[in-house]
Scaffold this motif. Structure first.
Motif, PDB file in Angstrom:
ATOM      1  N   ALA A 118       0.846  -1.207   0.000  1.00  0.00           N
ATOM      2  CA  ALA A 118       0.000   0.000   0.000  1.00  0.00           C
ATOM      3  C   ALA A 118       0.879   1.253   0.000  1.00  0.00           C
ATOM      4  CB  ALA A 118      -0.936  -0.007   1.204  1.00  0.00           C
ATOM      5  N   LEU A 119       1.915   1.271   0.820  1.00  0.00           N
ATOM      6  CA  LEU A 119       2.826   2.425   0.839  1.00  0.00           C
ATOM      7  C   LEU A 119       3.499   2.600  -0.516  1.00  0.00           C
ATOM      8  CD1 LEU A 119       4.259   4.731   2.309  1.00  0.00           C
ATOM      9  CD2 LEU A 119       6.007   3.067   2.994  1.00  0.00           C
ATOM     10  N   THR A 120       3.882   1.498  -1.133  1.00  0.00           N
ATOM     11  CA  THR A 120       4.544   1.566  -2.438  1.00  0.00           C
ATOM     12  C   THR A 120       3.618   2.149  -3.495  1.00  0.00           C
ATOM     13  OG1 THR A 120       5.977  -0.281  -1.867  1.00  0.00           O
ATOM     14  CG2 THR A 120       5.699   0.187  -4.218  1.00  0.00           C
ATOM     15  N   VAL A 121       2.359   1.739  -3.504  1.00  0.00           N
ATOM     16  CA  VAL A 121       1.397   2.288  -4.466  1.00  0.00           C
ATOM     17  C   VAL A 121       1.266   3.796  -4.246  1.00  0.00           C
ATOM     18  CG1 VAL A 121      -1.038   2.328  -5.160  1.00  0.00           C
ATOM     19  CG2 VAL A 121       0.141   0.133  -4.847  1.00  0.00           C
ATOM     20  N   LEU A 122       1.104   4.204  -2.998  1.00  0.00           N
ATOM     21  CA  LEU A 122       0.984   5.642  -2.708  1.00  0.00           C
ATOM     22  C   LEU A 122       2.246   6.389  -3.126  1.00  0.00           C
ATOM     23  CD1 LEU A 122      -0.774   5.627   0.794  1.00  0.00           C
ATOM     24  CD2 LEU A 122      -1.818   5.921  -1.467  1.00  0.00           C
ATOM     25  N   ALA A 123       3.406   5.794  -2.872  1.00  0.00           N
ATOM     26  CA  ALA A 123       4.671   6.449  -3.224  1.00  0.00           C
ATOM     27  C   ALA A 123       4.810   6.593  -4.737  1.00  0.00           C
ATOM     28  CB  ALA A 123       5.841   5.660  -2.650  1.00  0.00           C
ATOM     29  N   LEU A 124       4.448   5.562  -5.484  1.00  0.00           N
ATOM     30  CA  LEU A 124       4.528   5.650  -6.943  1.00  0.00           C
ATOM     31  C   LEU A 124       3.596   6.728  -7.481  1.00  0.00           C
ATOM     32  CD1 LEU A 124       4.646   1.866  -7.913  1.00  0.00           C
ATOM     33  CD2 LEU A 124       6.523   3.515  -8.060  1.00  0.00           C
ATOM     34  N   LEU A 125       2.406   6.798  -6.910  1.00  0.00           N
ATOM     35  CA  LEU A 125       1.439   7.803  -7.367  1.00  0.00           C
ATOM     36  C   LEU A 125       1.828   9.206  -6.900  1.00  0.00           C
ATOM     37  CD1 LEU A 125      -1.914   5.848  -6.944  1.00  0.00           C
ATOM     38  CD2 LEU A 125      -0.602   6.271  -9.038  1.00  0.00           C
ATOM     39  N   PRO A 148       0.404   9.986 -11.953  1.00  0.00           N
ATOM     40  CA  PRO A 148      -0.712   9.039 -12.071  1.00  0.00           C
ATOM     41  C   PRO A 148      -0.275   7.821 -12.902  1.00  0.00           C
ATOM     42  CG  PRO A 148      -1.446  11.269 -12.515  1.00  0.00           C
ATOM     43  CD  PRO A 148       0.055  11.313 -12.467  1.00  0.00           C
ATOM     44  N   LEU A 149      -0.765   6.650 -12.517  1.00  0.00           N
ATOM     45  CA  LEU A 149      -0.371   5.410 -13.191  1.00  0.00           C
ATOM     46  C   LEU A 149      -1.527   4.422 -13.233  1.00  0.00           C
ATOM     47  CD1 LEU A 149       3.022   4.820 -11.340  1.00  0.00           C
ATOM     48  CD2 LEU A 149       2.805   5.246 -13.796  1.00  0.00           C
ATOM     49  N   HIS A 150      -1.444   3.487 -14.149  1.00  0.00           N
ATOM     50  CA  HIS A 150      -2.364   2.358 -14.164  1.00  0.00           C
ATOM     51  C   HIS A 150      -1.661   1.176 -13.483  1.00  0.00           C
ATOM     52  CE1 HIS A 150      -0.040   0.874 -17.604  1.00  0.00           C
ATOM     53  NE2 HIS A 150      -0.194   2.078 -18.133  1.00  0.00           N
ATOM     54  N   PRO A 151      -2.391   0.162 -13.043  1.00  0.00           N
ATOM     55  CA  PRO A 151      -1.786  -0.942 -12.286  1.00  0.00           C
ATOM     56  C   PRO A 151      -0.611  -1.624 -12.988  1.00  0.00           C
ATOM     57  CG  PRO A 151      -4.154  -1.037 -12.057  1.00  0.00           C
ATOM     58  CD  PRO A 151      -3.860   0.033 -13.074  1.00  0.00           C
ATOM     59  N   TYR A 152      -0.715  -1.847 -14.286  1.00  0.00           N
ATOM     60  CA  TYR A 152       0.393  -2.477 -14.998  1.00  0.00           C
ATOM     61  C   TYR A 152       1.645  -1.602 -14.924  1.00  0.00           C
ATOM     62  CZ  TYR A 152       3.378  -4.291 -18.667  1.00  0.00           C
ATOM     63  OH  TYR A 152       4.458  -4.777 -19.352  1.00  0.00           O
ATOM     64  N   GLY A 153       1.466  -0.292 -15.064  1.00  0.00           N
ATOM     65  CA  GLY A 153       2.594   0.633 -14.956  1.00  0.00           C
ATOM     66  C   GLY A 153       3.212   0.606 -13.569  1.00  0.00           C
ATOM     67  N   MET A 154       2.361   0.477 -12.545  1.00  0.00           N
ATOM     68  CA  MET A 154       2.871   0.369 -11.169  1.00  0.00           C
ATOM     69  C   MET A 154       3.718  -0.886 -11.014  1.00  0.00           C
ATOM     70  SD  MET A 154      -0.418   1.346  -8.848  1.00  0.00           S
ATOM     71  CE  MET A 154      -1.586   2.559  -9.425  1.00  0.00           C
ATOM     72  N   GLN A 155       3.178  -2.013 -11.477  1.00  0.00           N
ATOM     73  CA  GLN A 155       3.899  -3.277 -11.336  1.00  0.00           C
ATOM     74  C   GLN A 155       5.228  -3.233 -12.101  1.00  0.00           C
ATOM     75  OE1 GLN A 155       1.973  -6.773 -12.983  1.00  0.00           O
ATOM     76  NE2 GLN A 155       2.720  -8.012 -11.277  1.00  0.00           N
ATOM     77  N   ARG A 156       5.203  -2.656 -13.289  1.00  0.00           N
ATOM     78  CA  ARG A 156       6.417  -2.548 -14.099  1.00  0.00           C
ATOM     79  C   ARG A 156       7.468  -1.695 -13.396  1.00  0.00           C
ATOM     80  NH1 ARG A 156       7.691   1.284 -17.346  1.00  0.00           N
ATOM     81  NH2 ARG A 156       5.577   2.092 -17.518  1.00  0.00           N
ATOM     82  N   LEU A 157       7.047  -0.549 -12.840  1.00  0.00           N
ATOM     83  CA  LEU A 157       7.991   0.322 -12.139  1.00  0.00           C
ATOM     84  C   LEU A 157       8.545  -0.336 -10.880  1.00  0.00           C
ATOM     85  CD1 LEU A 157       6.511   3.919 -12.429  1.00  0.00           C
ATOM     86  CD2 LEU A 157       8.652   3.058 -13.377  1.00  0.00           C
ATOM     87  N   ILE A 158       7.696  -1.046 -10.145  1.00  0.00           N
ATOM     88  CA  ILE A 158       8.159  -1.745  -8.937  1.00  0.00           C
ATOM     89  C   ILE A 158       9.290  -2.688  -9.294  1.00  0.00           C
ATOM     90  CG2 ILE A 158       7.503  -3.469  -7.209  1.00  0.00           C
ATOM     91  CD1 ILE A 158       4.717  -2.050  -7.123  1.00  0.00           C
ATOM     92  N   LYS A 159       9.121  -3.438 -10.369  1.00  0.00           N
ATOM     93  CA  LYS A 159      10.166  -4.378 -10.792  1.00  0.00           C
ATOM     94  C   LYS A 159      11.371  -3.641 -11.381  1.00  0.00           C
ATOM     95  CE  LYS A 159       7.097  -8.265 -11.481  1.00  0.00           C
ATOM     96  NZ  LYS A 159       6.489  -9.207 -12.408  1.00  0.00           N
ATOM     97  N   GLN A 160      11.099  -2.648 -12.217  1.00  0.00           N
ATOM     98  CA  GLN A 160      12.180  -1.895 -12.868  1.00  0.00           C
ATOM     99  C   GLN A 160      13.062  -1.188 -11.841  1.00  0.00           C
ATOM    100  OE1 GLN A 160      10.679   0.754 -15.875  1.00  0.00           O
ATOM    101  NE2 GLN A 160      12.570   1.922 -15.973  1.00  0.00           N
ATOM    102  N   TRP A 161      12.460  -0.646 -10.803  1.00  0.00           N
ATOM    103  CA  TRP A 161      13.214   0.070  -9.779  1.00  0.00           C
ATOM    104  C   TRP A 161      13.750  -0.854  -8.698  1.00  0.00           C
ATOM    105  CZ3 TRP A 161       9.624   4.915  -8.779  1.00  0.00           C
ATOM    106  CH2 TRP A 161       9.636   5.722  -9.917  1.00  0.00           C
ATOM    107  N   GLY A 162      13.536  -2.164  -8.818  1.00  0.00           N
ATOM    108  CA  GLY A 162      14.060  -3.111  -7.841  1.00  0.00           C
ATOM    109  C   GLY A 162      13.292  -3.141  -6.533  1.00  0.00           C
ATOM    110  N   VAL A 215       8.886  -5.629  -1.733  1.00  0.00           N
ATOM    111  CA  VAL A 215       7.428  -5.631  -1.866  1.00  0.00           C
ATOM    112  C   VAL A 215       7.050  -6.776  -2.797  1.00  0.00           C
ATOM    113  CG1 VAL A 215       5.418  -4.325  -2.638  1.00  0.00           C
ATOM    114  CG2 VAL A 215       7.309  -3.136  -1.562  1.00  0.00           C
ATOM    115  N   ASN A 216       6.138  -7.611  -2.340  1.00  0.00           N
ATOM    116  CA  ASN A 216       5.737  -8.765  -3.128  1.00  0.00           C
ATOM    117  C   ASN A 216       4.663  -8.370  -4.140  1.00  0.00           C
ATOM    118  OD1 ASN A 216       5.047 -11.215  -4.165  1.00  0.00           O
ATOM    119  ND2 ASN A 216       4.425 -12.124  -2.235  1.00  0.00           N
ATOM    120  N   VAL A 217       5.050  -8.364  -5.410  1.00  0.00           N
ATOM    121  CA  VAL A 217       4.088  -8.085  -6.476  1.00  0.00           C
ATOM    122  C   VAL A 217       4.033  -9.246  -7.460  1.00  0.00           C
ATOM    123  CG1 VAL A 217       4.087  -5.573  -6.407  1.00  0.00           C
ATOM    124  CG2 VAL A 217       5.817  -6.756  -7.757  1.00  0.00           C
TER     125      VAL A 217
END
Length: 196
Positions: free
Chosen positions: A9-16, A20-34, A39-41
């Protein structure tokens, strides 16, 4: 509705917080940024459940829903003012307040005498090898990135934890090898710890 502070939840808030992002973009950034190291995605459903909870709690809102011909419909989310305040509050709490967490390894250590000292030695040697590999990978990751230190602090922390665990494991392994650390069923059953 109260939304509990979780790492995802904190990660989603931090990314936003950035855009603004869509869920796929969030998941991609989480992985891209390590950030998937902390965070388990791996299950996209958990990301969608978290987004639903944050929406219901008024911490994020739908900005737009769009459709590109090559993609299915995508909902873009943005951070609300309340979400920005809550994110900072959660961040402060998570940084400042140690929480009692229940990871598997300490739980397994608490039952080590179920195994024989030789079985424990073999299992801990395997773990030490894997921890050493993880430490080396984190070291390489830190050396490979030419980014501000603030962006890699979680990797730096994980490296320090892996290095400390590896050192500790080596001392326990040595104590098991030399017989400094040993136990038997009879010894344990005769101890006051297990007496009724």
């Amino acid at each position: 509705m109260t939304t509990s502070p979780t790492p995802l939840a904190l990660t989603v808030l931090a990314l936003l917080h950035y855009e603004p992002l869509h869920p796929y973009g969030m998941q991609r950034l989480i992985k891209q940024w390590g950030k998937d190291q902390v965070v388990n995605v791996s299950q996209r459903a958990s990301l969608y459940r978290t987004i639903d909870r944050l929406c219901a709690g008024g911490l994020i809102a739908v900005r737009e829903t769009g459709r590109d011909q090559s993609y299915p419909e995508r909902t873009v989310y943005e951070l609300t003012d309340r979400g920005r305040q809550v994110a900072r509050q959660w961040l402060d709490e998570m940084l400042a307040e140690p929480k009692q967490e229940y990871p598997q390894f300490p739980a397994a250590l608490s039952h080590l005498p179920v195994a024989t000292p030789q079985e424990a030695l073999q299992a801990l040697e395997r773990r030490a090898g894997r921890v050493a590999q993880t430490r080396a990978e984190l070291e390489a990751d830190l050396a490979a990135h030419d980014v501000p230190r603030a962006v890699m602090l979680e990797t730096e922390y994980l490296h320090a934890v892996a290095a400390a665990e590896e050192r500790w494991l080596r001392t326990v392994i040595e104590d098991l090898r030399t017989g400094v650390l040993t136990w038997s069923r009879e010894e344990l059953l005769g101890s006051k710890t297990f007496s009724a």
